[in-house]
Design an enzyme around this catalytic site. Structure first.
Site, PDB file in Angstrom:
ATOM      1  N   ARG A 171       0.821  -1.208   0.000  1.00 43.44           N
ATOM      2  CA  ARG A 171       0.000   0.000   0.000  1.00 43.44           C
ATOM      3  C   ARG A 171       0.861   1.266   0.000  1.00 43.44           C
ATOM      4  O   ARG A 171       0.416   2.306  -0.436  1.00 43.44           O
ATOM      5  CB  ARG A 171      -0.909   0.023   1.243  1.00 43.44           C
ATOM      6  CG  ARG A 171      -2.006  -1.018   1.232  1.00 43.44           C
ATOM      7  CD  ARG A 171      -2.748  -1.026   2.563  1.00 43.44           C
ATOM      8  NE  ARG A 171      -3.283   0.270   2.942  1.00 43.44           N
ATOM      9  CZ  ARG A 171      -4.411   0.790   2.499  1.00 43.44           C
ATOM     10  NH1 ARG A 171      -5.144   0.114   1.645  1.00 43.44           N
ATOM     11  NH2 ARG A 171      -4.828   1.966   2.911  1.00 43.44           N
ATOM     12  N   ARG A 175      10.069   6.425  -1.966  1.00 42.94           N
ATOM     13  CA  ARG A 175      10.426   7.378  -3.023  1.00 42.94           C
ATOM     14  C   ARG A 175      11.857   7.866  -2.875  1.00 42.94           C
ATOM     15  O   ARG A 175      12.320   8.096  -1.760  1.00 42.94           O
ATOM     16  CB  ARG A 175       9.505   8.599  -2.970  1.00 42.94           C
ATOM     17  CG  ARG A 175       8.056   8.269  -3.189  1.00 42.94           C
ATOM     18  CD  ARG A 175       7.315   9.483  -3.731  1.00 42.94           C
ATOM     19  NE  ARG A 175       5.888   9.234  -3.754  1.00 42.94           N
ATOM     20  CZ  ARG A 175       5.064   9.621  -2.784  1.00 42.94           C
ATOM     21  NH1 ARG A 175       5.530  10.297  -1.750  1.00 42.94           N
ATOM     22  NH2 ARG A 175       3.790   9.356  -2.868  1.00 42.94           N
ATOM     23  N   ARG A 248      -9.423  -6.280  13.232  1.00 44.54           N
ATOM     24  CA  ARG A 248      -8.876  -5.371  14.240  1.00 44.54           C
ATOM     25  C   ARG A 248      -9.888  -4.260  14.448  1.00 44.54           C
ATOM     26  O   ARG A 248     -10.535  -3.806  13.484  1.00 44.54           O
ATOM     27  CB  ARG A 248      -7.554  -4.750  13.763  1.00 44.54           C
ATOM     28  CG  ARG A 248      -6.467  -5.734  13.505  1.00 44.54           C
ATOM     29  CD  ARG A 248      -5.974  -6.421  14.739  1.00 44.54           C
ATOM     30  NE  ARG A 248      -5.111  -5.558  15.547  1.00 44.54           N
ATOM     31  CZ  ARG A 248      -4.655  -5.903  16.745  1.00 44.54           C
ATOM     32  NH1 ARG A 248      -5.018  -7.056  17.306  1.00 44.54           N
ATOM     33  NH2 ARG A 248      -3.847  -5.095  17.402  1.00 44.54           N
ATOM     34  N   ARG A 278      -1.075   6.119  16.150  1.00 44.10           N
ATOM     35  CA  ARG A 278      -0.999   7.450  15.531  1.00 44.10           C
ATOM     36  C   ARG A 278      -1.932   8.424  16.242  1.00 44.10           C
ATOM     37  O   ARG A 278      -2.855   8.002  16.936  1.00 44.10           O
ATOM     38  CB  ARG A 278      -1.336   7.380  14.038  1.00 44.10           C
ATOM     39  CG  ARG A 278      -2.698   6.799  13.732  1.00 44.10           C
ATOM     40  CD  ARG A 278      -2.907   6.657  12.215  1.00 44.10           C
ATOM     41  NE  ARG A 278      -4.177   5.998  11.922  1.00 44.10           N
ATOM     42  CZ  ARG A 278      -4.591   5.689  10.698  1.00 44.10           C
ATOM     43  NH1 ARG A 278      -3.847   5.959   9.649  1.00 44.10           N
ATOM     44  NH2 ARG A 278      -5.752   5.100  10.519  1.00 44.10           N
ATOM     45  N   GLU A 299      -4.940   7.023  18.631  1.00 40.45           N
ATOM     46  CA  GLU A 299      -5.534   5.784  18.113  1.00 40.45           C
ATOM     47  C   GLU A 299      -4.755   4.554  18.551  1.00 40.45           C
ATOM     48  O   GLU A 299      -3.534   4.509  18.396  1.00 40.45           O
ATOM     49  CB  GLU A 299      -5.523   5.918  16.582  1.00 40.45           C
ATOM     50  CG  GLU A 299      -6.132   4.797  15.814  1.00 40.45           C
ATOM     51  CD  GLU A 299      -6.205   5.139  14.317  1.00 40.45           C
ATOM     52  OE1 GLU A 299      -6.370   6.326  13.941  1.00 40.45           O
ATOM     53  OE2 GLU A 299      -6.071   4.213  13.514  1.00 40.45           O
ATOM     54  N   TYR A 347      -9.778  -5.427   2.764  1.00 40.10           N
ATOM     55  CA  TYR A 347      -9.237  -4.130   3.198  1.00 40.10           C
ATOM     56  C   TYR A 347      -9.343  -3.183   2.008  1.00 40.10           C
ATOM     57  O   TYR A 347      -8.513  -3.231   1.105  1.00 40.10           O
ATOM     58  CB  TYR A 347      -7.786  -4.373   3.614  1.00 40.10           C
ATOM     59  CG  TYR A 347      -6.970  -3.235   4.188  1.00 40.10           C
ATOM     60  CD1 TYR A 347      -7.476  -1.976   4.446  1.00 40.10           C
ATOM     61  CD2 TYR A 347      -5.636  -3.463   4.501  1.00 40.10           C
ATOM     62  CE1 TYR A 347      -6.690  -0.979   4.991  1.00 40.10           C
ATOM     63  CE2 TYR A 347      -4.832  -2.477   5.052  1.00 40.10           C
ATOM     64  CZ  TYR A 347      -5.369  -1.227   5.283  1.00 40.10           C
ATOM     65  OH  TYR A 347      -4.565  -0.248   5.822  1.00 40.10           O
ATOM     66  N   ASP A 349      -9.941   0.708   0.224  1.00 40.88           N
ATOM     67  CA  ASP A 349      -9.993   2.163   0.317  1.00 40.88           C
ATOM     68  C   ASP A 349     -11.344   2.645  -0.212  1.00 40.88           C
ATOM     69  O   ASP A 349     -12.041   1.912  -0.922  1.00 40.88           O
ATOM     70  CB  ASP A 349      -8.865   2.785  -0.513  1.00 40.88           C
ATOM     71  CG  ASP A 349      -7.508   2.616   0.173  1.00 40.88           C
ATOM     72  OD1 ASP A 349      -7.490   2.522   1.409  1.00 40.88           O
ATOM     73  OD2 ASP A 349      -6.487   2.583  -0.531  1.00 40.88           O
TER      74      ASP A 349
HETATM   75  N1  UDP Z   1       2.746   1.147   8.171  1.00 39.74           N
HETATM   76  C1  UDP Z   1       3.851   1.147   8.993  1.00 39.74           C
HETATM   77  N2  UDP Z   1       4.321   2.333   9.477  1.00 39.74           N
HETATM   78  C2  UDP Z   1       3.726   3.515   9.195  1.00 39.74           C
HETATM   79  C3  UDP Z   1       2.591   3.519   8.350  1.00 39.74           C
HETATM   80  C4  UDP Z   1       2.125   2.323   7.859  1.00 39.74           C
HETATM   81  O1  UDP Z   1       4.391   0.088   9.309  1.00 39.74           O
HETATM   82  O2  UDP Z   1       4.208   4.562   9.682  1.00 39.74           O
HETATM   83  C5  UDP Z   1       2.253  -0.161   7.652  1.00 39.74           C
HETATM   84  C6  UDP Z   1       1.237  -0.783   8.605  1.00 39.74           C
HETATM   85  O3  UDP Z   1       1.399  -2.196   8.591  1.00 39.74           O
HETATM   86  C7  UDP Z   1      -0.086  -0.376   7.981  1.00 39.74           C
HETATM   87  C8  UDP Z   1       0.247  -0.448   6.487  1.00 39.74           C
HETATM   88  O4  UDP Z   1       1.604   0.009   6.416  1.00 39.74           O
HETATM   89  O5  UDP Z   1      -1.130  -1.251   8.318  1.00 39.74           O
HETATM   90  C9  UDP Z   1      -0.657   0.373   5.606  1.00 39.74           C
HETATM   91  O6  UDP Z   1      -0.643   1.706   6.060  1.00 39.74           O
HETATM   92  P1  UDP Z   1      -1.806   2.732   5.692  1.00 39.74           P
HETATM   93  O7  UDP Z   1      -1.373   4.072   6.143  1.00 39.74           O
HETATM   94  O8  UDP Z   1      -2.195   2.532   4.284  1.00 39.74           O
HETATM   95  O9  UDP Z   1      -2.976   2.222   6.649  1.00 39.74           O
HETATM   96  P2  UDP Z   1      -4.401   2.861   7.007  1.00 39.74           P
HETATM   97  O10 UDP Z   1      -4.292   4.363   6.878  1.00 39.74           O
HETATM   98  O11 UDP Z   1      -5.370   2.227   6.067  1.00 39.74           O
HETATM   99  O12 UDP Z   1      -4.574   2.437   8.409  1.00 39.74           O
END
Ligand code: UDP
Length: 382
Positions: A171, A175, A248, A278, A299, A347, A349
């Site tokens: 996902r 870069r 989850r 986060r 969260e 999962y 979007d």
């Molecule tokens: N992830 C991570 N560190 C970060 C952000 C994301 O390890 O700082 C991993 C984590 O396993 C997460 C996945 O990348 O479930 C996808 O992140 P995304 O931000 O797409 O998740 P969402 O916003 O859908 O919770």
């Protein structure tokens, strides 16, 4: 035909609208007292900040049909999502980009140098990554993985990253320039007045009747209808009779403060020792608004119990076995279609959800036109 739709999130609303526009009668039942499912946004009573009640939702897509569709029902304001992450008492940019790399390693590499540097750290012996950890080691090597992904992912999923699918990591981009936008998509935006208004506009059609605080009963709720569209959890349709699919859930520790709490919309916490994943500061999702006060959600993620809200489908080996049993039951049902994140246990979007709901409605209308039975699935959820 007379349809009943269970669930008034994006999936249910979009299918209902498409069917109603084709001349069908649609009755919707939603167990919550509001529209828009987990995309629900509402103004906080104390501060007037537009809050994403079930956690942050940022709209991003390359799908032109979906982009036109949401713009038809609400004003979308360009919004480039940017995420920061705190690791070991320092702040870095996510997703991993040239600044993140240079900050972590104390270097001043240019793009080609950084690419070569990361390539040399990456584990090239892994050909087909079998899990999240292998995927990370193959693409970025151990230091970047351990700093930014290992702890966060353990907290988010409650599992060793070796036991999680590689697809979760795919996902996020990595870069080798200073572009720190979270997504690569062509269209990235936020609804000016929130998602609830968009969903309300979608279901605002004379052919659609909406009942809130009124769950659709899988047993009796279908009486009098020709077809059911179920967007609730797949296992809930069957009364969880084979067991529960793993999810989850999230807990939000919500507080109000004065001014600007963290200076950005989302701050991740990569260290496993920090219990939350986060913090989201909601007024930064609507930067065109001015507010003296601020609303912050801290969260945390945990296993979803029977009375909790399901957020992320886990889809590990045991869940997938149970899923295949439920899919067999679902394919044996008559006059029911399963749609969306919960209905197909995936999962998704928002843009994918809307795109799939549009295609599901297309499929239903095609089947009706051909005089065929309406199929239970329009994607393969296995
Ligand atoms: N992830 C991570 N560190 C970060 C952000 C994301 O390890 O700082 C991993 C984590 O396993 C997460 C996945 O990348 O479930 C996808 O992140 P995304 O931000 O797409 O998740 P969402 O916003 O859908 O919770």
């Amino acid at each position: 035909m007379r349809f009943v739709v269970g669930g008034a999130g994006f999936s249910g609303a979009v299918v209902a609208r498409q069917l109603a526009e084709a001349g069908h009668e649609v009755t919707m039942h939603e167990q919550r007292d509001h529209l828009a499912g987990n995309c629900y946004t509402v103004r906080d009573a104390g501060t007037d900040v537009l809050v994403h009640e079930y956690g942050p939702h940022i709209f991003h897509t390359d799908d032109e049909r979906v982009w036109e569709y949401v713009n038809r029902f609400g004003e979308m304001v360009p919004f480039n999502h940017r995420v920061r992450t705190t690791v070991g008492g320092r702040v870095y940019l996510m997703p991993v980009n040239l600044l993140t790399i240079n900050q972590l390693f104390g270097t001043a590499l240019r793009p080609d140098e950084a690419r070569a540097f990361v390539e040399q750290k990456a584990d090239s012996t892994i050909e087909e990554p079998a899990n999240f950890e292998e995927q990370a080691l193959k693409f970025m090597g151990r230091e970047l993985y351990e700093a930014f992904f290992e702890g966060y992912t353990r907290k988010q999923w409650g599992r060793d990253p070796k036991d999680l699918p590689a697809s979760i990591l795919s996902r996020l981009p990595i870069r080798f320039n200073y572009d720190d936008r979270y997504y690569n998509h062509q269209h990235q935006a936020m609804p000016r007045n929130g998602y609830t208004e968009i969903v309300a506009n979608i279901v605002d059609h004379p052919g659609i009747e909406v009942h809130l605080s009124s769950p659709l009963d899988p047993q009796g709720g279908r009486a009098g209808f020709d077809h059911i569209v179920w967007t609730g959890p797949l296992d809930a349709w069957f009364g969880h009779r084979l067991g529960r699919l793993g999810y989850r859930t999230l807990d939000f520790d919500r507080f109000t403060a004065a001014g600007d709490y963290q200076g950005c919309a989302v701050m991740n916490y990569g260290d496993y020792e920090v219990p939350y994943t986060r913090t989201s500061e909601h007024k930064h999702f609507a930067p065109w608004e001015q507010h003296q006060q601020t609303v912050v959600f801290r969260e945390t993620s945990r296993a979803c119990g029977p009375d909790d809200i399901p957020y992320y489908p886990i889809r590990l080996v045991d869940d997938k076995e149970l899923l295949s049993q439920y899919l067999e039951l679902a394919r044996g049902e008559s006059s029911v279609s399963f749609v969306g994140r919960l209905g197909t246990y995936r999962y998704l979007d928002m843009d994918v959800t809307i795109g799939e709901a549009l295609r599901a409605a297309d499929g239903m209308l095609e089947a009706i036109a051909a005089g065929d039975p309406i199929p239970p699935f329009f994607v393969d959820p296995s």
